[in-house]
Design a protein around this motif. Structure first.
Motif, PDB file in Angstrom:
ATOM      1  N   ALA A   1     -59.023  25.797 -61.632  1.00 15.32           N
ATOM      2  CA  ALA A   1     -58.928  24.353 -61.850  1.00 15.32           C
ATOM      3  C   ALA A   1     -59.913  23.614 -60.963  1.00 15.32           C
ATOM      4  CB  ALA A   1     -57.505  23.874 -61.583  1.00 15.32           C
TER       5      ALA A   1
ATOM      6  N   SER B   1     -59.362  16.279 -64.159  1.00 14.96           N
ATOM      7  CA  SER B   1     -59.291  17.705 -63.844  1.00 14.96           C
ATOM      8  C   SER B   1     -59.700  18.534 -65.050  1.00 14.96           C
ATOM      9  CB  SER B   1     -57.870  18.079 -63.408  1.00 14.96           C
ATOM     10  OG  SER B   1     -56.962  17.880 -64.469  1.00 14.96           O
TER      11      SER B   1
ATOM     12  N   CYS C   1     -68.729  16.711 -63.647  1.00 10.58           N
ATOM     13  CA  CYS C   1     -67.807  15.637 -63.978  1.00 10.58           C
ATOM     14  C   CYS C   1     -68.635  14.388 -64.260  1.00 10.58           C
ATOM     15  CB  CYS C   1     -66.873  15.424 -62.793  1.00 10.58           C
ATOM     16  SG  CYS C   1     -65.773  14.021 -62.907  1.00 10.58           S
TER      17      CYS C   1
ATOM     18  N   TYR D   1     -58.625  10.305 -60.830  1.00  8.65           N
ATOM     19  CA  TYR D   1     -59.229  11.632 -60.855  1.00  8.65           C
ATOM     20  C   TYR D   1     -59.065  12.259 -62.225  1.00  8.65           C
ATOM     21  CZ  TYR D   1     -54.823  14.320 -60.395  1.00  8.65           C
ATOM     22  OH  TYR D   1     -53.596  14.892 -60.595  1.00  8.65           O
TER      23      TYR D   1
ATOM     24  N   SER E   1     -54.608   7.483 -59.948  1.00  8.12           N
ATOM     25  CA  SER E   1     -55.202   8.119 -58.781  1.00  8.12           C
ATOM     26  C   SER E   1     -56.713   8.286 -58.917  1.00  8.12           C
ATOM     27  CB  SER E   1     -54.561   9.481 -58.538  1.00  8.12           C
ATOM     28  OG  SER E   1     -53.172   9.334 -58.321  1.00  8.12           O
TER      29      SER E   1
ATOM     30  N   GLN F   1     -67.112  15.653 -56.496  1.00 10.99           N
ATOM     31  CA  GLN F   1     -66.576  16.954 -56.887  1.00 10.99           C
ATOM     32  C   GLN F   1     -66.702  17.914 -55.720  1.00 10.99           C
ATOM     33  OE1 GLN F   1     -69.223  17.109 -60.810  1.00 10.99           O
ATOM     34  NE2 GLN F   1     -67.653  18.698 -60.828  1.00 10.99           N
TER      35      GLN F   1
ATOM     36  N   GLN G   1     -57.523  16.718 -68.015  1.00  9.24           N
ATOM     37  CA  GLN G   1     -56.505  15.707 -67.743  1.00  9.24           C
ATOM     38  C   GLN G   1     -57.150  14.526 -67.032  1.00  9.24           C
ATOM     39  OE1 GLN G   1     -53.140  15.825 -68.303  1.00  9.24           O
ATOM     40  NE2 GLN G   1     -52.821  17.954 -68.920  1.00  9.24           N
TER      41      GLN G   1
ATOM     42  N   ASN H   1     -56.057  11.068 -64.709  1.00  9.28           N
ATOM     43  CA  ASN H   1     -55.044  10.313 -63.974  1.00  9.28           C
ATOM     44  C   ASN H   1     -55.690   9.008 -63.515  1.00  9.28           C
ATOM     45  OD1 ASN H   1     -53.424   9.208 -61.855  1.00  9.28           O
ATOM     46  ND2 ASN H   1     -52.402  11.184 -61.645  1.00  9.28           N
TER      47      ASN H   1
ATOM     48  N   ASN I   1     -61.115  19.598 -59.746  1.00  8.52           N
ATOM     49  CA  ASN I   1     -60.792  18.187 -59.727  1.00  8.52           C
ATOM     50  C   ASN I   1     -62.035  17.367 -59.472  1.00  8.52           C
ATOM     51  OD1 ASN I   1     -58.040  18.339 -60.226  1.00  8.52           O
ATOM     52  ND2 ASN I   1     -57.548  18.592 -58.061  1.00  8.52           N
ATOM     53  N   CYS I   2     -61.961  16.110 -59.869  1.00  8.05           N
ATOM     54  CA  CYS I   2     -63.072  15.192 -59.687  1.00  8.05           C
ATOM     55  C   CYS I   2     -62.476  13.808 -59.465  1.00  8.05           C
ATOM     56  CB  CYS I   2     -63.935  15.229 -60.951  1.00  8.05           C
ATOM     57  SG  CYS I   2     -65.066  13.853 -61.140  1.00  8.05           S
ATOM     58  N   THR I   3     -62.985  13.072 -58.503  1.00 11.26           N
ATOM     59  CA  THR I   3     -62.499  11.710 -58.274  1.00 11.26           C
ATOM     60  C   THR I   3     -63.611  10.717 -58.541  1.00 11.26           C
ATOM     61  OG1 THR I   3     -63.069  11.814 -55.922  1.00 11.26           O
ATOM     62  CG2 THR I   3     -60.821  12.416 -56.534  1.00 11.26           C
TER      63      THR I   3
ATOM     64  N   TRP J   1     -66.475  16.263 -69.205  1.00  8.59           N
ATOM     65  CA  TRP J   1     -66.912  17.446 -68.467  1.00  8.59           C
ATOM     66  C   TRP J   1     -68.118  18.016 -69.199  1.00  8.59           C
ATOM     67  CZ3 TRP J   1     -65.555  18.793 -63.713  1.00  8.59           C
ATOM     68  CH2 TRP J   1     -64.325  18.355 -63.208  1.00  8.59           C
TER      69      TRP J   1
END
Lengths: 113, 110
Positions: free
Chosen positions: B20, B72, B88, B70, B68, B6, B63, B65, B22-24, B35
């Motif tokens: 917003a 969000s 995350c 990740y 990819s 993150q 969300q 994905n 994001n987290c991978t 979350w």
């Protein structure tokens, strides 16, 4: 309703001294139990988890140990603390194979001097 | 590569704005996504689960994905009380071991 109690809330210990943190859960049976540590500026690190009495899985080899003497009791111990053991220790429980939501205790803040 | 990454922030956002995060995650076999919110010197608490179809809870939208890898979190009409660290969290099958990111710190400015 379910509750989780963790103690002590704060402690300051000298290097080389022993440690015992206790955690109990009320209002549920057969929970998964966890010990996490959160060091300053770092994420939660899983230390131990248990799916039943006497069943302990260790995630990080170190001078800490955990025990589960009863279904709803989880204990974190050390025989000799290191400076690097300082951190915020969190006990948590979850319902087995459920949503994955963890319920955390209020945490124990340990400072090793 | 970290299992869950993150942006640590801090994000300083004016009240009422949209923010917003994001987290991978690295493990493509991950099964569950969440979350959590952590207030200063407090324990983390679940904010919301993240489903493949995306989900919304009031001002919060999550969300996922998978392609990819990740997830969000979108916060609309931010409030002062939204100030916290957002974690995350990713889990495998059975959810016995959840992996936490280091968190994104959010401060809402009046």
């Amino acid at each position: 309703s379910q509750t989780i109690h963790q103690w002590p809330a704060t402690l300051v210990q000298p290097v080389g001294s022993p440690l015992s943190l206790e955690c109990t859960v009320e209002g549920t049976s057969n929970p998964n139990l966890y010990w996490y540590r959160q060091a300053a500026g770092r994420g939660l690190q899983l230390l131990f988890y248990s799916v039943g009495i006497g069943q302990i899985s260790s995630e990080v080899p170190q001078n800490l140990s955990a025990s589960r003497p009863q279904d709803r009791q989880f204990i974190l111990s050390s025989k000799k603390l290191l400076l690097s053991d300082s951190g915020f220790y969190l006990c948590a429980w979850s319902v087995r194979r459920d949503t994955g939501e963890l319920f955390f205790g209020e945490g124990s803040r340990l400072t090793v001097l | 590569r970290k299992e869950v990454e993150q942006d640590p922030g801090p994000f300083n956002v004016p009240e009422g704005a949209t923010v917003a995060f994001n987290c991978t995650y690295s493990n493509s076999a991950s099964q569950s996504f969440f979350w959590y919110r952590q207030d200063c010197r407090k324990e983390p608490k679940l904010l919301m689960s993240v489903y493949s179809s995306g989900n919304e809870d009031g001002r919060f939208t999550a969300q996922l994905n998978r392609a990819s890898q990740y997830i969000s979190l979108l916060i609309r009409d931010s409030k002062l009380s939204d100030s916290a660290t957002y974690l995350c969290v990713v889990g495998g099958f059975g959810n016995e071991k959840l992996t936490f990111g280091t968190g994104t710190r959010l401060t809402i400015i009046p």
